[in-house]
Scaffold this active site. Structure first.
Site, short mmCIF file in Angstrom:
data_model
loop_
_atom_site.label_atom_id
_atom_site.label_comp_id
_atom_site.label_asym_id
_atom_site.label_seq_id
_atom_site.Cartn_x
_atom_site.Cartn_y
_atom_site.Cartn_z
N TYR A 178 -1.78 -0.89 6.24
CA TYR A 178 -2.52 -1.73 5.26
C TYR A 178 -1.85 -3.08 5.00
O TYR A 178 -0.76 -3.33 5.48
CB TYR A 178 -2.89 -0.95 4.01
CG TYR A 178 -1.86 -0.42 3.04
CD1 TYR A 178 -0.61 -0.99 2.86
CD2 TYR A 178 -2.20 0.67 2.23
CE1 TYR A 178 0.26 -0.49 1.91
CE2 TYR A 178 -1.33 1.17 1.27
CZ TYR A 178 -0.10 0.58 1.12
OH TYR A 178 0.76 1.06 0.18
N GLU A 179 -2.53 -3.95 4.33
CA GLU A 179 -2.10 -5.35 4.12
C GLU A 179 -1.88 -6.08 5.44
O GLU A 179 -0.95 -6.86 5.57
CB GLU A 179 -0.82 -5.42 3.28
CG GLU A 179 -1.00 -5.14 1.82
CD GLU A 179 -1.98 -6.09 1.14
OE1 GLU A 179 -2.72 -5.61 0.31
OE2 GLU A 179 -2.01 -7.28 1.48
N GLY A 180 -2.75 -5.83 6.41
CA GLY A 180 -2.58 -6.40 7.75
C GLY A 180 -1.73 -5.48 8.59
O GLY A 180 -0.54 -5.31 8.30
#
Lengths: 582, 582
Positions: A433-435
């Protein structure tokens, strides 16, 4: 499963290795002096030990649960969150105007380290709220700020990031959620997935930041706007009004982070549309969201290093107690005496400390890069450079260390009640997550090492070379080969980066992308080795307990093979593109 | 989550890379010709695809469950097991006298590969039964054989291995379960933990092989005897009699392999004692059990490579379907076109194929090392050398590849319904059970590379050098650097092994143990690279679809840094022992 916040170690790394002490001299630490750092982290540590750590297994076993009227937190979590807010932990970095203490991001990240060591599922929620605060402080109208920021800064309400849609994950260009203008607000229609803490009963309101398209929006990423969508509408007097047309319609059954609800959010499912307010200017939502994303990325990196710390503590405690076989002359020896177990534990420690130092250094750079600071542009660029490394490397470390932690436990590591396996299950998502970490690597090779034609990278590599020089300067024999390996690795990263910039200039973008992940790894291991070395150098100066052993181990097995690996990876790009895959 | 058994690839590796074709010429393949190999694996593949693979998620979701009268399998599992027995899959390797087909271990291991690709929790049970058959064939009295072997060979009953006790895990010297003589049998009292398939309702009897101490037993590992303890006693006419005083009293809640019950077994809890029969001679139980353990180890390695294969197939299928962003000129591209995703997938393939080849080669060596074969002693020693590598490396590969598989899936990889996470959860235990990977590494450096003063190792390394020479002999430019890297790595392993033998001779055992795991890894990566190279060489000869790409990738990033890593690890042993740990 006892847990202790290693406050002295964290404060040392923050002040002396990651450079908060220097940032303070440059005026980038706000009102925080070195004693404050220690005192605040000690307080945070006590809270984490007493309140959050005992709920970690509870949350794993009970999950957050979607019921008819929304998501219900695991047992004990409401009370813990209330106590956490009551103690003021939500307000570290918010601007003073909104009730915050305007303390540095570096301190926030160290606190994030502690919350996540104790309870990663709990700690994700504040990370999102801090991000929402930053986005609103930077981009929202004064009216929106006045209504929402005091509640978010205090933690009375929490914030979320609504980006992903089923067809739009790593590539947000495909976002379809739409926002229809209506007077001073908009009505949003669409579905978002993978929304962490999209719903819960910890607070009486939730503030969603949502990416959506205006009717006249151009296609692609330049047609996305940012909206604030509250779960309950807020009346002019600040009291809560009607329930907005936004709801959690599903919660994922995940590998880990069970107590953190991962929601499918429906906007406008009742047909009314979810009332939302534009944040910033139309069509510039992605940039505004990235204000939030970037700082969230270093915090997610911190999650990885934090779970690594917890896994290491747990493995150390187990290895000191569990007896098996004989080690050297010792019969029925605690397994911590077995060489192979020692090597796992030392590897865990070295990886964890390297990852932590990178995250802290990134946070310090964020503080020094704020508008108005001396050399703000230099430090802003430094933060940009370190963000993908902090995010990707530290989250990999979270997985690797948690995995080793299971191994140290032997058969007990595979049994859920031990808790060792939970760390691996929890940490696994940080790399996604978050890229995703792949996205981070691409960001690094395409946008970061090319900043200012490579000058940003060059300045950082010079700093790492200075660490090697300082190590040689101690005349400590045990740091001689550490320094040599560090120099060699820095040289290799430098050469690889130059080669990458050349390849990009020649249009061989795909070949560069094929080697992005190994490049990030090599760069991060080099940076991590430098921070371990820097810590060891300070030990030498202070004649204190030497950290040299970790620096030596890390620079030996992990760092010294990096130049060759990097070479092979850059050579192999063509292969990756051409090899048959089926 | 579709699954296909890649029979052609497996048959190719078995026959042409792992050396079953040569073993056949030497008479070590029984009646199995090359067409048989393909036909049997095809049949197994169909069964696995149709019956076992669909139950993999079912077993994960439902677990095996302990009820009042014993453990109940997950829904559908009884029927599947009955069909598997009915099709004759249990009887591949058993001696003909007991109804087996006396086929080579190499074929058994390839079948194990298939069963585990489809359903690892299911496949563990037969591995234990095959092990029990081997132990009984080698050590049991004719009377015991006549009663138990036909049922075990047919799969009508299953076998278990009862070794571990709470205080006796990696070190079995601490075993306390006791066996009291009573006429022609014994009564056993004690508790065993972590007993896979210790109880279930798939068959109407279960045959436990149990390590225990006789009253006059010396302390330590030389006082342990092996007993056969049936769940139900068997009457003279072969019918089932009374329930024995052995029962499952607990089932672990584990990270993965949920459908495989991990039992706490109580022997003699009712006070009667569990009736057992001595297998082999008194006090020699550990050696008899190791007959079984050793072959089980290569099968557990196979489990790792098999789950890696399944994870790779699943990631490939997902990456071919999921569209996101643009790749080069392709808009809304399937993510399999993204360079970073390609590199993950190719890494998964290369690791999987390398691990598989090592396991197959180990199995072929086991066949060629059976008494009566030409050069049996040579091949027995080869099998001994390869066993710890096959077990430890292939199980590490299982974890690494499953972990990459999650990453390829992005956010979907973290959601349990996708099934990608199950592979990681399932594979995690393979590195722990049947001797932790740390134990394997210790076995390799202390007992295996020292066999015949290093001659066993030398012969194997010469074979790897011949692979490099053959690669050069093709004159294919794409294999030039593969050969060079292979030669360099073989040289490094050779030198490291010599150094280790010297250190052992000098009494620096602990320093050697501290470097055991990196040595095993370096050795295994070298062997794996050689097998990938050997496969590529045969492609060149046949002008077939080139496997060169995998050999190149593997030899580049994974193999070429190994010599330096290995050097650093051997240098670092002292450090590991001395570094402060707290």
């Amino acid at each position: 499963m006892s847990y202790t916040a290693a406050v002295e170690e964290m404060a040392f790394v923050l002040e002396r290795v990651a450079g908060l002490a220097e940032a303070r001299e440059a005026g980038a630490a706000g009102a925080l002096d070195a004693d404050d750092t220690r005192a605040i982290l000690s307080e945070a540590g006590r809270f984490a030990e007493d309140v959050l750590a005992p709920l970690n297994r509870v949350g794993d076993a009970h999950h957050a649960e979607l019921r008819e009227d929304g998501v219900v937190a695991a047992p004990g979590w409401r009370k813990a969150y209330a106590a956490w807010v009551e103690a003021g932990w939500s307000s570290l970095t918010g601007e003073e105007e909104w009730g915050g203490h305007a303390l540095p991001m570096a301190l926030q990240v160290a606190a994030t380290d502690i919350w996540n060591q104790a309870n990663a599922a709990f700690a994700l929620n504040p990370i999102l709220t801090v991000g929402a605060v930053e986005a609103l402080q930077a981009h929202a109208s004064d009216a929106l700020k006045a209504i929402y920021l005091p509640k978010l800064v205090s933690g009375a309400w929490t914030g979320t990031m609504n980006l992903t849609e089923p067809q739009a994950g790593s590539d947000l260009a495909g976002i379809r959620t739409r926002a229809e203008p209506e007077g001073d607000h908009y009505r949003l229609f669409g579905q978002k997935i993978f929304i962490s803490y999209g719903d819960h009963d910890l607070t009486d309101n939730i503030v969603h930041l949502v990416l959506a398209r205006l009717p006249d929006a151009p296609a692609g990423t330049r047609g996305i706007s940012l909206f604030l969508v509250p779960k309950y509408l807020v009346e002019a007097d600040g009291s809560l009004g009607a329930r907005n047309d936004v709801a959690c319609v599903g919660v994922e059954r995940k590998l880990g982070l069970h107590a953190s609800p991962t929601c499918t959010m429906a906007f406008g499912a009742k047909g009314e549309g979810a009332i939302g307010y534009l944040v910033g200017v139309p069509h510039a939502g992605l940039r505004a969201m990235f204000t939030m994303m970037n700082n969230a990325r270093v915090q997610v990196g911190m999650q990885g290093a934090a779970v690594a710390e917890r896994a290491t503590q747990q493995a150390l405690a187990y290895a000191a107690e569990r007896r098996q076989g004989h080690a050297g002359e010792v019969r029925d020896a605690p397994i911590i005496l077995h060489p192979d177990v020692r090597r796992m534990l030392l590897t865990m420690k070295a990886l964890t400390q390297a990852a932590r130092a990178i995250c802290y250094a990134c946070a310090v750079a964020i503080d020094r890069g704020r508008p108005g600071m001396a050399d703000a542009a230099f430090w802003k660029a430094r933060a940009d450079l370190l963000t993908p490394i902090a995010k990707a490397f530290a989250t990999e470390v979270g997985i690797e260390v948690a995995n080793l932690g299971i191994q140290v436990h032997g058969g007990m590591g595979y049994v859920e009640e031990t808790g060792a396996a939970q760390h691996l299950r929890d940490a696994r998502v940080f790399a996604i997550y978050e890229g995703t970490n792949g996205i981070q690597a691409i960001d690094l090779v395409r946008r970061k090492i090319t900043l200012q034609d490579g000058a940003v990278l060059a300045a950082y590599l010079d700093e790492l070379r200075e660490v090697a020089a300082a190590a040689r300067g101690t005349n400590a024999i045990r740091l001689t080969d550490v320094a040599a390996r560090l120099d060699a690795a820095v040289g290799a990263v430098d050469a690889a980066a130059a080669r990458i910039r050349h390849m990009l200039a020649e249009g061989h973008t795909e070949r560069v992308l094929a080697a992005a992940t190994p490049f990030l790894r090599a760069f991060a291991v080099t940076a991590g080795a430098a921070y371990l070395c820097k810590a060891a150098v300070q030990d030498e100066a202070a004649s204190a307990e030497p950290r040299a052993a970790l620096a030596r181990l890390f620079s030996g097995e992990l760092l010294s093979p990096m130049p060759i690996m990097l070479d092979a990876a850059l050579e192999g790009g063509e292969e990756v593109l051409a090899a048959p895959l089926s």
